[in-house]
Design a protein around this motif. Structure first.
Motif, PDB file in Angstrom:
ATOM      1  N   LEU A 123      12.024  85.913  11.689  1.00 55.49           N
ATOM      2  CA  LEU A 123      12.152  87.075  12.573  1.00 55.49           C
ATOM      3  C   LEU A 123      11.223  87.017  13.774  1.00 55.49           C
ATOM      4  O   LEU A 123      11.468  87.662  14.792  1.00 55.49           O
ATOM      5  CB  LEU A 123      11.895  88.363  11.784  1.00 55.49           C
ATOM      6  CG  LEU A 123      13.011  88.802  10.823  1.00 55.49           C
ATOM      7  CD1 LEU A 123      12.580  90.019  10.022  1.00 55.49           C
ATOM      8  CD2 LEU A 123      14.296  89.089  11.591  1.00 55.49           C
ATOM      9  N   SER A 124      10.151  86.245  13.682  1.00 59.42           N
ATOM     10  CA  SER A 124       9.207  86.177  14.800  1.00 59.42           C
ATOM     11  C   SER A 124       9.804  85.473  16.016  1.00 59.42           C
ATOM     12  O   SER A 124       9.264  85.585  17.117  1.00 59.42           O
ATOM     13  CB  SER A 124       7.921  85.473  14.372  1.00 59.42           C
ATOM     14  OG  SER A 124       8.165  84.114  14.065  1.00 59.42           O
ATOM     15  N   ILE A 125      10.921  84.739  15.834  1.00 64.61           N
ATOM     16  CA  ILE A 125      11.539  84.053  16.969  1.00 64.61           C
ATOM     17  C   ILE A 125      12.734  84.824  17.523  1.00 64.61           C
ATOM     18  O   ILE A 125      13.370  84.377  18.476  1.00 64.61           O
ATOM     19  CB  ILE A 125      11.983  82.628  16.589  1.00 64.61           C
ATOM     20  CG1 ILE A 125      13.161  82.678  15.605  1.00 64.61           C
ATOM     21  CG2 ILE A 125      10.834  81.825  16.014  1.00 64.61           C
ATOM     22  CD1 ILE A 125      13.800  81.327  15.352  1.00 64.61           C
ATOM     23  N   VAL A 126      13.051  85.961  16.914  1.00 64.30           N
ATOM     24  CA  VAL A 126      14.207  86.756  17.343  1.00 64.30           C
ATOM     25  C   VAL A 126      13.779  87.771  18.400  1.00 64.30           C
ATOM     26  O   VAL A 126      12.812  88.510  18.212  1.00 64.30           O
ATOM     27  CB  VAL A 126      14.841  87.480  16.146  1.00 64.30           C
ATOM     28  CG1 VAL A 126      16.040  88.310  16.598  1.00 64.30           C
ATOM     29  CG2 VAL A 126      15.269  86.479  15.070  1.00 64.30           C
ATOM     30  N   GLY A 172       6.573  80.831   9.413  1.00 61.97           N
ATOM     31  CA  GLY A 172       7.212  81.811   8.548  1.00 61.97           C
ATOM     32  C   GLY A 172       6.675  83.201   8.774  1.00 61.97           C
ATOM     33  O   GLY A 172       6.789  84.088   7.935  1.00 61.97           O
ATOM     34  N   SER A 173       6.079  83.437   9.904  1.00 63.54           N
ATOM     35  CA  SER A 173       5.379  84.699  10.137  1.00 63.54           C
ATOM     36  C   SER A 173       6.301  85.737  10.738  1.00 63.54           C
ATOM     37  O   SER A 173       7.056  85.466  11.667  1.00 63.54           O
ATOM     38  CB  SER A 173       4.195  84.465  11.075  1.00 63.54           C
ATOM     39  OG  SER A 173       3.618  85.702  11.435  1.00 63.54           O
ATOM     40  N   ALA A 212      16.004  99.993  19.752  1.00 56.50           N
ATOM     41  CA  ALA A 212      15.039 100.968  20.269  1.00 56.50           C
ATOM     42  C   ALA A 212      13.636 100.640  19.785  1.00 56.50           C
ATOM     43  O   ALA A 212      13.450 100.219  18.640  1.00 56.50           O
ATOM     44  CB  ALA A 212      15.442 102.375  19.805  1.00 56.50           C
ATOM     45  N   HIS A 213      12.663 100.823  20.681  1.00 52.15           N
ATOM     46  CA  HIS A 213      11.260 100.582  20.355  1.00 52.15           C
ATOM     47  C   HIS A 213      11.029  99.145  19.858  1.00 52.15           C
ATOM     48  O   HIS A 213      10.263  98.906  18.915  1.00 52.15           O
ATOM     49  CB  HIS A 213      10.760 101.593  19.324  1.00 52.15           C
ATOM     50  CG  HIS A 213      11.018 103.021  19.685  1.00 52.15           C
ATOM     51  ND1 HIS A 213      10.410 103.626  20.754  1.00 52.15           N
ATOM     52  CD2 HIS A 213      11.860 103.947  19.130  1.00 52.15           C
ATOM     53  CE1 HIS A 213      10.838 104.882  20.849  1.00 52.15           C
ATOM     54  NE2 HIS A 213      11.722 105.101  19.875  1.00 52.15           N
ATOM     55  N   SER A 214      11.742  98.190  20.487  1.00 51.82           N
ATOM     56  CA  SER A 214      11.589  96.759  20.171  1.00 51.82           C
ATOM     57  C   SER A 214      11.895  96.443  18.706  1.00 51.82           C
ATOM     58  O   SER A 214      11.230  95.634  18.063  1.00 51.82           O
ATOM     59  CB  SER A 214      10.173  96.290  20.514  1.00 51.82           C
ATOM     60  OG  SER A 214       9.910  96.433  21.884  1.00 51.82           O
ATOM     61  N   THR A 215      12.923  97.095  18.179  1.00 47.38           N
ATOM     62  CA  THR A 215      13.351  96.850  16.800  1.00 47.38           C
ATOM     63  C   THR A 215      14.444  95.789  16.773  1.00 47.38           C
ATOM     64  O   THR A 215      15.357  95.803  17.595  1.00 47.38           O
ATOM     65  CB  THR A 215      13.885  98.144  16.163  1.00 47.38           C
ATOM     66  OG1 THR A 215      12.847  99.127  16.164  1.00 47.38           O
ATOM     67  CG2 THR A 215      14.349  97.897  14.734  1.00 47.38           C
ATOM     68  N   ILE A 216      14.336  94.858  15.835  1.00 51.80           N
ATOM     69  CA  ILE A 216      15.346  93.819  15.683  1.00 51.80           C
ATOM     70  C   ILE A 216      16.543  94.377  14.935  1.00 51.80           C
ATOM     71  O   ILE A 216      16.398  95.006  13.878  1.00 51.80           O
ATOM     72  CB  ILE A 216      14.772  92.608  14.935  1.00 51.80           C
ATOM     73  CG1 ILE A 216      13.656  91.949  15.760  1.00 51.80           C
ATOM     74  CG2 ILE A 216      15.854  91.586  14.627  1.00 51.80           C
ATOM     75  CD1 ILE A 216      12.965  90.812  15.052  1.00 51.80           C
ATOM     76  N   THR A 217      17.730  94.145  15.478  1.00 49.95           N
ATOM     77  CA  THR A 217      18.955  94.635  14.863  1.00 49.95           C
ATOM     78  C   THR A 217      19.688  93.483  14.169  1.00 49.95           C
ATOM     79  O   THR A 217      19.358  92.301  14.355  1.00 49.95           O
ATOM     80  CB  THR A 217      19.881  95.240  15.917  1.00 49.95           C
ATOM     81  OG1 THR A 217      20.329  94.199  16.803  1.00 49.95           O
ATOM     82  CG2 THR A 217      19.157  96.306  16.727  1.00 49.95           C
ATOM     83  N   LEU A 265      19.065  90.220   5.800  1.00 48.99           N
ATOM     84  CA  LEU A 265      20.022  89.382   6.509  1.00 48.99           C
ATOM     85  C   LEU A 265      19.342  88.125   7.056  1.00 48.99           C
ATOM     86  O   LEU A 265      19.869  87.015   6.942  1.00 48.99           O
ATOM     87  CB  LEU A 265      20.659  90.181   7.657  1.00 48.99           C
ATOM     88  CG  LEU A 265      21.707  89.452   8.502  1.00 48.99           C
ATOM     89  CD1 LEU A 265      22.943  89.129   7.658  1.00 48.99           C
ATOM     90  CD2 LEU A 265      22.098  90.308   9.709  1.00 48.99           C
ATOM     91  N   ALA A 266      18.164  88.311   7.640  1.00 47.73           N
ATOM     92  CA  ALA A 266      17.417  87.172   8.181  1.00 47.73           C
ATOM     93  C   ALA A 266      17.025  86.219   7.061  1.00 47.73           C
ATOM     94  O   ALA A 266      17.082  84.986   7.227  1.00 47.73           O
ATOM     95  CB  ALA A 266      16.183  87.667   8.925  1.00 47.73           C
TER      96      ALA A 266
END
Length: 386
Positions: free
Chosen positions: A143-146, A121-122, A151-156, A135-136
């Motif tokens: 989110l750690s598996i996405v 769950g990290s 930009a700048h390694s941001t999850i969309t 959303l996640a």
């Protein structure tokens, strides 16, 4: 109303799985009447009713996991007005205490089953906006598996939706339960703690294998090896950085079943006669197959034997489960031709029957020399003709 909470079913166990209910809402029950069977630590425990009362509500269904201290059953107090059938229908269903979240989600792509969150769950160090995190959370995506694409390694949001679609394609996550869940936890602990080393060799059992009981002979040989090298018949304490060397050999015998792996324990295995040992092994296997083995018979082993070769395979890297420090695995028998010199003028080719051995030990507690000497004593005994 009185709520009965799941008690500790043994040695601080954190949870248990509901196997079968023997009562239902509306039943009038008596104290000590069988209420529910729960599976925990590979054993099935039957819990009786704590009082004479009327059952109002069950917190969970068969297959649900209930944590120790969480509500299990709600009973009516003496003189209380019980809910009518219509009232019970209008009440919301009991919240499941399973580790997975079950339900349906509506997306632009259709309906998707919700999936269980990852064990960790990290999401520490993950870059995502609050909206993306929400959303996640809605889809129970860790989110750690996405893989981020922003930009700048941001999850969309598109990254999260991509993972949702992947999970929909591969199917619903089925949480491990019962024996397999317990095994998964044990293996995780072993991977984190133990420093495993495995030694492989072949024991020559030509002299007796045709008429002998391989498992019984192995137990005898292990007892002699433990006497010669007691450090392998021990428990290691990773917190205290110490070990407890144990004199009697309480042998854990790995037994494979459709439900998962069981390890019943033969206490003081070194004290049995060959026939007594065979009878004990047969009894334990029968209890395991019927799921009637007592919880006390599944804990307290000091060393373990796994006969994986009865199915397939010569060598393996057996897993040491803390607090034990050694496990012996035996592979499939095989024949090998050998040149033997019988005298000054006699020699010839003979066929030997060999038993592959795989000894894994915890290098935090045992030296390579100790493990090698243990295996040498064991192999010497297995080579004897009686």
């Amino acid at each position: 109303m009185h709520i009965f909470k799941l008690p500790d079913l043994g040695e601080g166990l954190p949870d248990a799985e509901i196997v079968e209910w023997f009562i239902k809402p509306g039943d009038v029950v008596a104290a000590d009447q069988l209420m529910v069977s729960m599976e925990t630590a590979k054993a099935i425990v039957e819990i009786p009713c704590p009082e004479s009362a009327t059952v109002v509500k069950l917190y969970g269904q068969s297959g649900d996991i209930i944590h120790t201290g969480d509500p299990l059953v709600e009973f009516s107090e003496e003189g209380a007005v019980l809910p009518t059938k219509a009232d019970r229908k209008s009440q919301p269903e009991p919240v499941k205490a399973s580790t997975s979240v079950v339900g349906e989600l509506h997306t632009s792509e259709g309906k998707l089953k919700e999936t269980a969150q990852s064990v960790s769950g990290s999401s520490i160090g993950v870059k995502a906006t609050p909206a993306v995190r929400a959303l996640a959370h809605r889809y129970n995506i860790d989110l750690s598996i996405v893989t981020p694409s922003g930009a700048h390694s941001t999850i969309t949001a598109a990254d999260v939706e991509r993972v949702v679609k992947i999970f929909a394609d591969v199917g619903e996550l089925v949480p491990l339960k019962g024996v397999r869940r317990s095994m998964a936890k044990a293996m995780t602990q072993a991977h984190v703690e133990v420093v495993p080393v495995t030694i492989h060799d072949d024991a020559n059992i030509t002299a007796w294998f045709a008429q002998g009981d391989i498992t019984v002979r192995l137990v005898r040989a292990m007892a002699l090896a433990c006497e010669a090298e007691p450090s392998l018949n021990a428990w290691y304490d990773s917190h205290a950085i110490g070990r407890r060397i144990i004199k009697p050999m309480h042998l854990g015998l790995a037994v494979d079943t459709q439900d998962g792996l069981f390890v019943p324990v033969i206490r003081d295995a070194q004290s049995y006669t060959p026939q007594e040992l065979r009878d004990k092994i047969n009894t334990l296997k029968e209890l395991v197959s019927q799921r009637k083995i007592a919880a006390d018979d599944l804990r307290g082993n000091t060393i373990t034997l796994s006969n994986f070769g009865s199915m397939v395979g010569k060598y393996a890297n057996p897993i040491v489960i803390p607090p034990t420090v050694a496990i012996l695995g035996t592979g499939s028998l095989f024949q090998q031709l050998a040149y033997v010199k019988k005298g000054d003028h006699q020699s010839g080719i003979v066929e030997h029957t060999l038993l592959p051995l795989s000894l894994t030990f915890d290098h935090r507690s045992i030296t390579g020399g100790e493990a090698a000497r243990f295996l040498a004593v064991l192999m010497t005994d297995l080579a004897l003709d009686s």
